[in-house]
Scaffold this active site. Structure first.
Site, PDB file in Angstrom:
ATOM      1  N   LYS A 111     -20.872  11.371  -1.357  1.00 37.94           N
ATOM      2  CA  LYS A 111     -22.126  12.602  -1.752  1.00 37.94           C
ATOM      3  C   LYS A 111     -23.428  11.835  -1.988  1.00 37.94           C
ATOM      4  CE  LYS A 111     -19.436  16.049  -2.936  1.00 37.94           C
ATOM      5  NZ  LYS A 111     -19.448  17.050  -2.000  1.00 37.94           N
ATOM      6  N   LYS A 194     -12.787  16.868   7.658  1.00 37.36           N
ATOM      7  CA  LYS A 194     -12.117  17.404   6.707  1.00 37.36           C
ATOM      8  C   LYS A 194     -12.677  18.819   6.471  1.00 37.36           C
ATOM      9  CE  LYS A 194     -12.327  17.623   1.805  1.00 37.36           C
ATOM     10  NZ  LYS A 194     -12.924  17.290   0.196  1.00 37.36           N
ATOM     11  N   LYS A 197     -16.155  23.174   1.914  1.00 39.38           N
ATOM     12  CA  LYS A 197     -17.058  24.304   1.494  1.00 39.38           C
ATOM     13  C   LYS A 197     -18.476  23.893   2.000  1.00 39.38           C
ATOM     14  CE  LYS A 197     -14.266  25.694  -2.321  1.00 39.38           C
ATOM     15  NZ  LYS A 197     -14.011  25.228  -3.605  1.00 39.38           N
TER      16      LYS A 197
HETATM   17  P1  AMP Z   1     -12.810  21.365  -3.700  1.00 41.62           P
HETATM   18  O1  AMP Z   1     -12.773  22.685  -3.100  1.00 41.62           O
HETATM   19  O2  AMP Z   1     -13.024  20.237  -3.263  1.00 41.62           O
HETATM   20  O3  AMP Z   1     -12.831  21.540  -5.171  1.00 41.62           O
HETATM   21  O4  AMP Z   1     -10.834  21.170  -3.627  1.00 41.62           O
HETATM   22  C1  AMP Z   1     -10.025  21.958  -4.501  1.00 41.62           C
HETATM   23  C2  AMP Z   1      -8.768  21.339  -3.953  1.00 41.62           C
HETATM   24  O5  AMP Z   1      -8.522  21.670  -2.788  1.00 41.62           O
HETATM   25  C3  AMP Z   1      -8.135  19.830  -4.313  1.00 41.62           C
HETATM   26  O6  AMP Z   1      -7.177  19.861  -4.416  1.00 41.62           O
HETATM   27  C4  AMP Z   1      -8.359  19.367  -2.901  1.00 41.62           C
HETATM   28  O7  AMP Z   1      -7.704  18.088  -2.734  1.00 41.62           O
HETATM   29  C5  AMP Z   1      -7.938  20.427  -2.153  1.00 41.62           C
HETATM   30  N1  AMP Z   1      -8.642  20.388  -0.567  1.00 41.62           N
HETATM   31  C6  AMP Z   1     -10.054  20.624  -0.397  1.00 41.62           C
HETATM   32  N2  AMP Z   1     -10.254  20.683   0.880  1.00 41.62           N
HETATM   33  C7  AMP Z   1      -9.059  19.978   1.338  1.00 41.62           C
HETATM   34  C8  AMP Z   1      -8.629  19.786   2.604  1.00 41.62           C
HETATM   35  N3  AMP Z   1      -9.712  19.870   3.932  1.00 41.62           N
HETATM   36  N4  AMP Z   1      -7.437  19.397   2.991  1.00 41.62           N
HETATM   37  C9  AMP Z   1      -6.299  19.420   2.043  1.00 41.62           C
HETATM   38  N5  AMP Z   1      -6.997  19.822   0.600  1.00 41.62           N
HETATM   39  C10 AMP Z   1      -7.945  19.930   0.438  1.00 41.62           C
END
Ligand code: AMP
Length: 331
Positions: A111, A194, A197
Site C-alpha cells: 500500500k 492478484k 478491486k
Molecule cells: P478485500 O476485497 O481485499 O476486502 O478482500 C475480501 C476477501 O476476499 C478476503 O477474504 C480476501 O482474502 C478475499 N480476496 C480478495 N481478493 C482475492 C483474490 N484475488 N484471491 C482470493 N481471495 C481474495
C-alpha cells in the site's frame, strides 16, 4: 458451535477473487457454524478516505452477499461501522501492537507503494482493525483468501499478547479457513498476480459485470506467445486464465486446454472465448439476483438492522470482559 468471522471491504463490487477466496466458504459454513459476515466500511477509509459512494458501495456488497446465498436467518450479516465496539477494541489492541511488527506487513508495504501520498496510520494499523473484527466475536475460524494469511498470524499475536498482559483467557487463536486444503488466490486478468478491486481496469471480473463486459475483459487478458516445448511450466502471466478456468469451467474443459498447452497446440483465443462463456454461465444467476435484490430497500434495511443488533449483542459481551480485564471499572 464454533464461531466464524469474515468481511469484505466496501470499496466496490465483489469480484471472482472475493467469491472464491471468501464468499463461497461463507455460504457453506453458515450451516454448521455461528457465522458473522460483515462489510468493512471502516477499512475502506484506509484507501478511500472520502468516498462519495460509500453508502452505495456498502449497499452493493450487502446485496451481493445476499445474492450469493448468505442467509440472514442463519448468519449474522452486518456493517462494520454499525458496531462501535469494534472501534473500541481496535483502540485497546493498538496499545499493544508495535510499529515494528506492523511495518513488516506485506500488505502495508504494498500500500505504501500504491498510495505514496496517503500513507496514513489506518493503513499501518489495518491488521489491528482486522484482529478487532475477529476477536470482537472471539472467532476461531476466518474464511479468507491466501492474501490474508499474514494478517491472521498477527491477529493470533495480538490475541495472545492481550491474554498474557491482562492475565485472562479471553481471546482464542483464530485460523484462516478454506474448505479445500489450501487457501485460494485468484489471479488478475492483467497477469499482475492478484485479482483485486483497486488493481486497475480490466484486472477483475465482477459478479455484476454484464456478459459483454466479461467477454471484453477476458479477450483482453494478458497471455504470452505460446508454449514452445511440451509440458513446459506455465509462466505467471498465463496462469491467470488457467487458474480462473479451473474455478469456473467443467473439469473436462480445463483438461482439454491444459492438454493443448502441454502439446503446444493451444490457441489462446479459443480458450478465452470458452472461458468468457463459462464465467458468464457462472455469474448470470448471481447477477440476476443482485439486480432483483437491489430495489428491495425494505428487505435491505431489515437485514442490516437485525444484523447490527445481533452483532452488537455478541460484541458487548466481549468488550465488557476486555474492559474489566484491563481495569476499566465503573464507580
Ligand atoms: P478485500 O476485497 O481485499 O476486502 O478482500 C475480501 C476477501 O476476499 C478476503 O477474504 C480476501 O482474502 C478475499 N480476496 C480478495 N481478493 C482475492 C483474490 N484475488 N484471491 C482470493 N481471495 C481474495
Amino acid at each position: 458451535m464454533e464461531t466464524v468471522v469474515s468481511g469484505i471491504r466496501s470499496t466496490g463490487m465483489l469480484h471472482l477473487g472475493n467469491y472464491f477466496g471468501a464468499v463461497k466458504n461463507f455460504i457453506k459454513m453458515q450451516h454448521d457454524y455461528n457465522c458473522f459476515f460483515f462489510i468493512a466500511d471502516y477499512h475502506s477509509l484506509t484507501t478511500h478516505p472520502a468516498s462519495a459512494d460509500l453508502h452505495a458501495n456498502v449497499k452493493q456488497v450487502l446485496v451481493e452477499y445476499l445474492a450469493c446465498g448468505i442467509d440472514p436467518g442463519k448468519s449474522t450479516i452486518y456493517i462494520q461501522s454499525d458496531l462501535p465496539e469494534t472501534a473500541e477494541l481496535y483502540l485497546l489492541l493498538n496499545m499493544n501492537a508495535y510499529t515494528g511488527e506492523l511495518e513488516r506487513s506485506v500488505t502495508f508495504k504494498e500500500k505504501v507503494k500504491a498510495q505514496p501520498d496517503n500513507v496514513n496510520a489506518g493503513l499501518l494499523t489495518y491488521p489491528v482493525l482486522m484482529a478487532a473484527d475477529i476477536l470482537i466475536h472471539r472467532a476461531v475460524k476466518v474464511p479468507v483468501g491466501k492474501d490474508q494469511q499474514q494478517h491472521l498470524e498477527m491477529a493470533r499475536t495480538f490475541a495472545n499478547r492481550f491474554n498474557r498482559m491482562y492475565k485472562i483467557e479471553l481471546f482464542p487463536e483464530s485460523f484462516a479457513f478454506n474448505f479445500g486444503t489450501d487457501l485460494v488466490k485468484v489471479p488478475g486478468l492483467d497477469g499482475s498476480g492478484k485479482m483485486g478491486k483497486s488493481e486497475g481496469e480490466g484486472n477483475a471480473i465482477f459478479l455484476a459485470d454484464s456478459p459483454d463486459v466479461i467477454r471484453k475483459k477476458v479477450m483482453r487478458a494478458v497471455t504470452d506467445a505460446g508454449p514452445t516445448q511440451p509440458n513446459q511450466k506455465k509462466p505467471e502471466a498465463i496462469e491467470n486464465i488457467f487458474s480462473i478456468m479451473k474455478l469456473v469451467s467443467p473439469d473436462q474443459t480445463f483438461r482439454h486446454f491444459d492438454d493443448t498447452y502441454n502439446n503446444c497446440t493451444i490457441r489462446y483465443g479459443d480458450m478465452k472465448k470458452q472461458l468468457a462463456e463459462d464465467i458468464i454461465a457462472f455469474t448470470a444467476p448471481l447477477r440476476e439476483k443482485i439486480l432483483e435484490l437491489s430495489s428491495d430497500e425494505k428487505y435491505i434495511h431489515r437485514v442490516a438492522t437485525e444484523g447490527a443488533a445481533k452483532a452488537r449483542e455478541s460484541a458487548r459481551k466481549t468488550m465488557s470482559e476486555a474492559r474489566k480485564a484491563i481495569g476499566f471499572l465503573s464507580f
